[in-house]
Design a protein around this motif. Structure first.
Motif, PDB file in Angstrom:
ATOM      1  N   GLU A 199      -5.381   4.155  10.831  1.00  0.00           N
ATOM      2  CA  GLU A 199      -4.162   4.647  11.483  1.00  0.00           C
ATOM      3  C   GLU A 199      -3.649   3.667  12.534  1.00  0.00           C
ATOM      4  N   VAL A 200      -4.548   3.057  13.288  1.00  0.00           N
ATOM      5  CA  VAL A 200      -4.141   2.055  14.281  1.00  0.00           C
ATOM      6  C   VAL A 200      -3.512   0.852  13.578  1.00  0.00           C
ATOM      7  N   ALA A 201      -4.138   0.403  12.491  1.00  0.00           N
ATOM      8  CA  ALA A 201      -3.605  -0.741  11.750  1.00  0.00           C
ATOM      9  C   ALA A 201      -2.246  -0.415  11.138  1.00  0.00           C
ATOM     10  N   GLU A 202      -2.098   0.774  10.584  1.00  0.00           N
ATOM     11  CA  GLU A 202      -0.808   1.173  10.015  1.00  0.00           C
ATOM     12  C   GLU A 202       0.278   1.212  11.085  1.00  0.00           C
ATOM     13  N   ALA A 203      -0.056   1.717  12.268  1.00  0.00           N
ATOM     14  CA  ALA A 203       0.919   1.770  13.365  1.00  0.00           C
ATOM     15  C   ALA A 203       1.315   0.361  13.805  1.00  0.00           C
ATOM     16  N   ARG A 204       0.363  -0.536  13.836  1.00  0.00           N
ATOM     17  CA  ARG A 204       0.646  -1.922  14.225  1.00  0.00           C
ATOM     18  C   ARG A 204       1.567  -2.589  13.204  1.00  0.00           C
ATOM     19  N   VAL A 205       1.315  -2.342  11.927  1.00  0.00           N
ATOM     20  CA  VAL A 205       2.175  -2.879  10.869  1.00  0.00           C
ATOM     21  C   VAL A 205       3.579  -2.296  11.011  1.00  0.00           C
ATOM     22  N   ALA A 206       3.675  -1.001  11.218  1.00  0.00           N
ATOM     23  CA  ALA A 206       4.991  -0.354  11.352  1.00  0.00           C
ATOM     24  C   ALA A 206       5.743  -0.891  12.566  1.00  0.00           C
ATOM     25  N   ARG A 207       5.041  -1.008  13.706  1.00  0.00           N
ATOM     26  CA  ARG A 207       5.678  -1.488  14.935  1.00  0.00           C
ATOM     27  C   ARG A 207       6.263  -2.878  14.764  1.00  0.00           C
ATOM     28  N   SER A 208       5.559  -3.733  14.028  1.00  0.00           N
ATOM     29  CA  SER A 208       5.994  -5.120  13.898  1.00  0.00           C
ATOM     30  C   SER A 208       6.815  -5.377  12.632  1.00  0.00           C
ATOM     31  N   GLN A 209       7.097  -4.312  11.898  1.00  0.00           N
ATOM     32  CA  GLN A 209       7.794  -4.440  10.607  1.00  0.00           C
ATOM     33  C   GLN A 209       7.036  -5.412   9.706  1.00  0.00           C
ATOM     34  N   GLY A 210       5.720  -5.217   9.676  1.00  0.00           N
ATOM     35  CA  GLY A 210       4.839  -6.060   8.882  1.00  0.00           C
ATOM     36  C   GLY A 210       4.612  -5.506   7.490  1.00  0.00           C
ATOM     37  N   HIS A 211       3.460  -5.833   6.939  1.00  0.00           N
ATOM     38  CA  HIS A 211       3.158  -5.467   5.556  1.00  0.00           C
ATOM     39  C   HIS A 211       1.712  -4.997   5.448  1.00  0.00           C
ATOM     40  N   ALA A 212       1.516  -3.913   4.722  1.00  0.00           N
ATOM     41  CA  ALA A 212       0.179  -3.443   4.338  1.00  0.00           C
ATOM     42  C   ALA A 212       0.076  -3.666   2.838  1.00  0.00           C
ATOM     43  N   LEU A 213      -0.757  -4.609   2.449  1.00  0.00           N
ATOM     44  CA  LEU A 213      -0.879  -4.995   1.047  1.00  0.00           C
ATOM     45  C   LEU A 213      -2.220  -4.550   0.487  1.00  0.00           C
ATOM     46  N   VAL A 214      -2.235  -4.247  -0.796  1.00  0.00           N
ATOM     47  CA  VAL A 214      -3.488  -4.014  -1.497  1.00  0.00           C
ATOM     48  C   VAL A 214      -3.540  -4.918  -2.716  1.00  0.00           C
ATOM     49  N   ALA A 215      -4.762  -5.241  -3.102  1.00  0.00           N
ATOM     50  CA  ALA A 215      -5.023  -5.992  -4.333  1.00  0.00           C
ATOM     51  C   ALA A 215      -5.639  -5.008  -5.313  1.00  0.00           C
ATOM     52  N   GLU A 216      -5.046  -4.926  -6.483  1.00  0.00           N
ATOM     53  CA  GLU A 216      -5.473  -3.943  -7.475  1.00  0.00           C
ATOM     54  C   GLU A 216      -5.739  -4.630  -8.816  1.00  0.00           C
ATOM     55  N   ARG A 217      -6.778  -4.186  -9.475  1.00  0.00           N
ATOM     56  CA  ARG A 217      -7.077  -4.660 -10.829  1.00  0.00           C
ATOM     57  C   ARG A 217      -7.529  -3.450 -11.638  1.00  0.00           C
ATOM     58  N   GLU A 218      -6.893  -3.260 -12.783  1.00  0.00           N
ATOM     59  CA  GLU A 218      -7.203  -2.145 -13.684  1.00  0.00           C
ATOM     60  C   GLU A 218      -7.215  -0.813 -12.950  1.00  0.00           C
TER      61      GLU A 218
ATOM     62  N   ALA B 170       0.842  -1.189   0.000  1.00  0.00           N
ATOM     63  CA  ALA B 170       0.000   0.000   0.000  1.00  0.00           C
ATOM     64  C   ALA B 170       0.880   1.243   0.000  1.00  0.00           C
ATOM     65  N   THR B 171       0.415   2.286  -0.672  1.00  0.00           N
ATOM     66  CA  THR B 171       1.128   3.563  -0.714  1.00  0.00           C
ATOM     67  C   THR B 171       0.196   4.673  -0.249  1.00  0.00           C
ATOM     68  N   ALA B 172       0.740   5.858  -0.104  1.00  0.00           N
ATOM     69  CA  ALA B 172      -0.065   7.016   0.286  1.00  0.00           C
ATOM     70  C   ALA B 172      -1.192   7.264  -0.722  1.00  0.00           C
ATOM     71  N   ALA B 173      -0.972   6.923  -1.970  1.00  0.00           N
ATOM     72  CA  ALA B 173      -1.998   7.115  -3.002  1.00  0.00           C
ATOM     73  C   ALA B 173      -3.212   6.209  -2.782  1.00  0.00           C
ATOM     74  N   ASP B 174      -3.068   5.174  -1.962  1.00  0.00           N
ATOM     75  CA  ASP B 174      -4.162   4.239  -1.681  1.00  0.00           C
ATOM     76  C   ASP B 174      -5.006   4.655  -0.482  1.00  0.00           C
ATOM     77  N   ARG B 175      -4.648   5.740   0.148  1.00  0.00           N
ATOM     78  CA  ARG B 175      -5.284   6.115   1.410  1.00  0.00           C
ATOM     79  C   ARG B 175      -6.809   6.191   1.315  1.00  0.00           C
TER      80      ARG B 175
END
Length: 157
Positions: free
Chosen positions: A46-65, A8-13
């Motif tokens: 924001e809570v989910a993003e912080a949790r991902v950052a804290r654990s060095q995890g991943h925020a993924l998106v699925a995109e089509r077209e 995920a990127t800032a453009a996906d917000r």
């Protein structure tokens, strides 16, 4: 129509805010205790993003077209000392837009989460599901998840 899984990127917000709001509203219909407004969706993201950052995890998106159709937030956690296999991956958030369900997007996101978890050396991956979300639970079990713990709630009000 290739499905693209990516970070995920800032453009996906905006898409993510919409999806968190969709998830909150969906679960509100099951539990009756979720807030479905935009501000809560922003706070949830924001809570989910912080949790991902804290654990060095991943925020993924699925995109089509060019359209974001779902997301998966993966964190890396640690059980208390009494659990023998302490480190684990946790699918903290998983959502597929209603119009994109039953197209394999959730399965693709889970498969990528599993790949990333294995690459990190994890031997377990956990996911939570609200009781009554039978469709999601069935999908997770088809993917290979099985019941592990059960949390009970007692309203005190």
């Amino acid at each position: 129509m290739e499905l693209i899984l990516r970070a995920a990127t800032a453009a996906d917000r905006e898409a993510l805010v919409e999806q968190f709001q969709g998830l909150n509203r969906h679960e509100a219909g099951i539990t009756g205790d979720r807030l479905g407004d935009r501000e809560t969706a922003i706070a949830s993201l924001e809570v989910a993003e912080a949790r991902v950052a804290r654990s060095q995890g991943h925020a993924l998106v699925a995109e089509r077209e060019g359209a974001v159709l779902g997301h998966c937030f993966l964190t890396f956690e640690r059980h208390p000392p009494y659990v023998t296999e302490r480190d684990y991956a946790y699918v903290a958030e998983l959502y597929v837009r209603p119009e994109a369900r039953s197209l394999g997007i959730g399965t693709a996101l889970l498969a990528e989460a599993e790949r990333l978890s294995r690459a990190r050396g994890m031997k377990r991956m956990l996911i939570g599901v609200v009781v009554g979300n039978d469709r999601a639970q069935a999908a997770y079990q088809r993917f290979g998840f099985s019941p592990y713990t059960t949390e009970l709630i007692k309203p005190l009000g």
